[in-house]
Design a protein around this motif. Structure first.
Motif, mmCIF file in Angstrom:
data_model
loop_
_atom_site.group_PDB
_atom_site.id
_atom_site.type_symbol
_atom_site.label_atom_id
_atom_site.label_comp_id
_atom_site.label_asym_id
_atom_site.label_seq_id
_atom_site.Cartn_x
_atom_site.Cartn_y
_atom_site.Cartn_z
ATOM 1 N N VAL A 1 52.757 54.280 32.684
ATOM 2 C CA VAL A 1 50.881 54.204 32.838
ATOM 3 C C VAL A 1 50.486 52.875 32.877
ATOM 4 C CG1 VAL A 1 49.169 54.727 31.484
ATOM 5 C CG2 VAL A 1 51.082 56.339 31.516
ATOM 6 N N TRP A 2 51.352 51.878 32.183
ATOM 7 C CA TRP A 2 50.848 50.340 32.275
ATOM 8 C C TRP A 2 50.826 49.903 33.766
ATOM 9 C CZ3 TRP A 2 49.632 46.912 28.196
ATOM 10 C CH2 TRP A 2 49.542 45.735 28.583
ATOM 11 N N ASP A 3 51.998 50.119 34.426
ATOM 12 C CA ASP A 3 52.160 49.668 35.726
ATOM 13 C C ASP A 3 51.221 50.292 36.793
ATOM 14 O OD1 ASP A 3 54.136 48.038 34.739
ATOM 15 O OD2 ASP A 3 55.764 49.247 35.493
ATOM 16 N N MET A 4 51.070 51.569 36.622
ATOM 17 C CA MET A 4 50.174 52.220 37.767
ATOM 18 C C MET A 4 48.850 51.725 37.150
ATOM 19 S SD MET A 4 51.434 56.194 37.840
ATOM 20 C CE MET A 4 53.117 56.336 38.151
ATOM 21 N N THR A 5 48.439 51.688 36.037
ATOM 22 C CA THR A 5 46.905 51.297 35.830
ATOM 23 C C THR A 5 46.535 49.723 36.266
ATOM 24 O OG1 THR A 5 46.978 52.755 33.677
ATOM 25 C CG2 THR A 5 45.353 50.971 33.808
ATOM 26 N N GLU A 6 47.665 49.074 36.094
ATOM 27 C CA GLU A 6 47.492 47.584 36.647
ATOM 28 C C GLU A 6 47.372 47.660 38.186
ATOM 29 O OE1 GLU A 6 50.843 45.267 35.722
ATOM 30 O OE2 GLU A 6 49.764 44.172 34.071
ATOM 31 N N LYS A 7 47.929 48.522 38.838
ATOM 32 C CA LYS A 7 47.609 48.546 40.257
ATOM 33 C C LYS A 7 46.158 49.196 40.620
ATOM 34 C CE LYS A 7 52.185 49.382 42.674
ATOM 35 N NZ LYS A 7 53.196 50.459 42.738
ATOM 36 N N LEU A 8 46.011 50.284 39.907
ATOM 37 C CA LEU A 8 44.717 50.920 40.260
ATOM 38 C C LEU A 8 43.485 49.773 40.020
ATOM 39 C CD1 LEU A 8 44.254 54.356 38.796
ATOM 40 C CD2 LEU A 8 44.619 53.749 40.979
ATOM 41 N N LEU A 9 43.710 48.895 39.157
ATOM 42 C CA LEU A 9 42.866 47.945 38.780
ATOM 43 C C LEU A 9 42.719 46.915 39.456
ATOM 44 C CD1 LEU A 9 42.488 48.393 34.701
ATOM 45 C CD2 LEU A 9 41.185 49.649 36.635
ATOM 46 N N GLY A 10 43.777 46.810 40.373
ATOM 47 C CA GLY A 10 44.016 45.657 40.894
ATOM 48 C C GLY A 10 44.423 44.068 40.368
#
Ligand code: LMG
Ligand code: NDP
Ligand code: PMR
Length: 365
Positions: A354-363
């Motif tokens: 979740v952390w990694d995907m969230t970082e990606k979504l938020l740039g």
């Protein structure tokens, strides 16, 4: 435009600026006081006990956030920065709660817009005051919506506000907290029992379930994939519960990544069922009428806004609640204890994803 914005923010934050002066003059006064043999603690230690803590609380314009702001503002040890999407509402709420002007400031923050989150961080830094504690409290809940609504950046609103907006805010402000000289720094993310399927409340359908995260990976938008984290059909109650699972997972992931290095305390909590707050504003009238007596007399899970505010204020301020990585709850005598999270809400592998995907979504990655 930006200058004007800064000026307005500056004026709105006047109490905080005067606080900054108090901090400076307070420290000066202390350096003369240390000549007294009665006060022979190290200067640094003395400084630490001298100034007020600065705490940012998101969504402090109603419910739990407002009740917590009131407790902290009144105990004399805190300056509360109310981070709210509706300035006038927040000002009225603070006034009618009887909060003294010098104990709080209001700053604009709309968690449904990543630009607004970034602007908030900039405005906060311009004030030049230290940040000691951040409380990620704001939330939205759309139990009766049949279609998803979206944030300015095109993410489903419940997860967008409750998880994504707060994640960006917390990531940014972690840098500021690292620089604080206050005796304890804390990052608190409000969780809930309804996201935990190891409880009765967490088993009322629809249950939280992040699945394989395919909807999150796809951007939480129906035009490109799904508005739900697990890739399923939109369900407002489930989206809220999923967002709370993310909140509790991210608290633990922050703890694993940053506690040792920074000493910051990361906590989450279930404050009790505060059945009267604005969280249920979108629910049908019958629910809003029956829910408080149901929780009071049948489940006995009900707590007043005042009691819940005291609980969250403890997590902010109580010297005995410094353990990091804990999901706090309270028993029938209102004593705090370290609660157990559901299997999904304590899954370290999922938290990392979740952390990694969230970082990606938020740039951010
Ligand atoms: C759904 O709505 C949404 O449709 C869905 O999208 C999603 O958002 C979901 O989880 C969220 O909620 C909820 C829907 C069905 O209910 C309503 O919206 C209608 C209002 C019902 C209120 C639910 C609370 C339960 C009320 C119980 C009555 C309490 C009365 C208090 C009396 C006080 C006494 C002094 O929600 C449900 O799941 C409800 C299921 C059906 C309710 C069955 C309740 C059984 C409880 C037993 C009550 C017996 C009362 C005896 C009183 C004895 C007093 C001592
Ligand atoms: P409220 O609706 O009273 O408070 C939520 C706050 O969030 C409001 O101040 C609201 O602002 C603010 N907010 C909503 N959207 C945004 C946004 N886009 N940007 C900035 N702020 C926003 O609900 P509660 O006090 O009940 O909820 C507080 C927390 O407690 C939530 O995290 C919730 O999940 C949690 N919680 C609540 C429980 C309960 O029983 N009530 C139980 C367990 C957890 P505005 O005033 O402008 O609408
Ligand atoms: Mg739930 C011990 C039982 C208990 C507790 C502590 C809660 C908390 N609830 C309990 C039981 C039940 N609830 C039962 C038996 C039912 C079926 C009648 C029930 C129903 C119910 C509904 C429809 N409960 C709800 C809803 C909501 O819409 C609320 C929700 O899920 O919001 C996401 C809710 C809640 N119950 C709680 C708490 C704390 C909530 C709301 C807020 C939240 O988790 O943030």
């Amino acid at each position: 435009m930006h200058d004007l914005q800064s000026l307005i923010v500056g004026l709105l934050c006047y109490p905080l600026l005067s606080l900054r002066l108090n901090v400076l003059t307070g420290i000066r006064a202390q350096s003369t006081a240390t000549t007294s043999p009665a006060i022979n603690k190290s200067t640094q230690e003395a400084k630490k006990t001298l100034r007020k803590g600065n705490v940012v609380i998101t969504g402090a314009s109603s419910g739990l956030g407002l009740a917590t702001a009131k407790v902290l503002a009144e105990n004399g040890k805190w300056h509360v920065i109310m981070a709210c999407r509706d300035f006038l509402k927040a000002e009225k709420a603070a006034k009618s709660a009887g909060m003294a002007k010098e104990n709080y400031s209001i700053m604009h923050l709309d968690l449904a817009s990543l630009d607004s989150v970034r602007q908030f961080v900039k405005n906060f830094r311009q004030l030049g005051v230290p940040l000691d504690t951040l409380v990620c409290n704001a939330a939205v809940y759309f139990p009766t919506a049949s279609e998803p609504t979206y944030t300015a950046d095109g993410f489903e609103m419940s997860v967008g506000v409750n998880h994504l907006g707060h994640f960006l805010l917390a990531r940014e402000l972690l840098e500021d907290m690292k620089q604080s000289d206050y005796p304890s720094q804390r990052l608190i993310i409000v969780g809930s029992i309804t996201g935990n399927t190891n409880t009765l409340a967490g088993n009322i359908p629809p249950k939280a379930n992040l699945g394989d995260l395919r909807g999150l990976a796809g951007g939480l938008n129906e035009t490109t994939g799904s508005s739900m984290i697990d890739g399923g059909k939109f369900d407002g109650a489930k989206a809220y519960k999923d967002s709370k699972v993310c909140n509790m997972l991210m608290m633990q992931e922050f703890h694993r990544r940053y506690h040792e290095e920074t000493g910051i305390t990361f906590s989450s909590l279930y404050p009790g069922c505060i059945a009267t707050t604005g969280l249920f504003r979108e629910h049908i009238g019958l629910f809003r009428t029956l829910f408080p007596p149901f929780q009071k007399y049948i489940t006995k899970g009900y707590v007043s806004e005042e009691e819940a505010g005291n609980r969250l204020a403890q997590v902010v301020s109580d010297p005995s609640l410094t353990k990091s990585g804990v999901y706090w709850s309270w028993n029938k005598n209102s004593a705090s204890f370290e609660n157990e999270l559901s299997q999904e809400a304590s899954d370290a592998e999922k938290a990392k994803k979740v952390w990694d995907m969230t970082e990606k979504l938020l740039g951010l990655a």
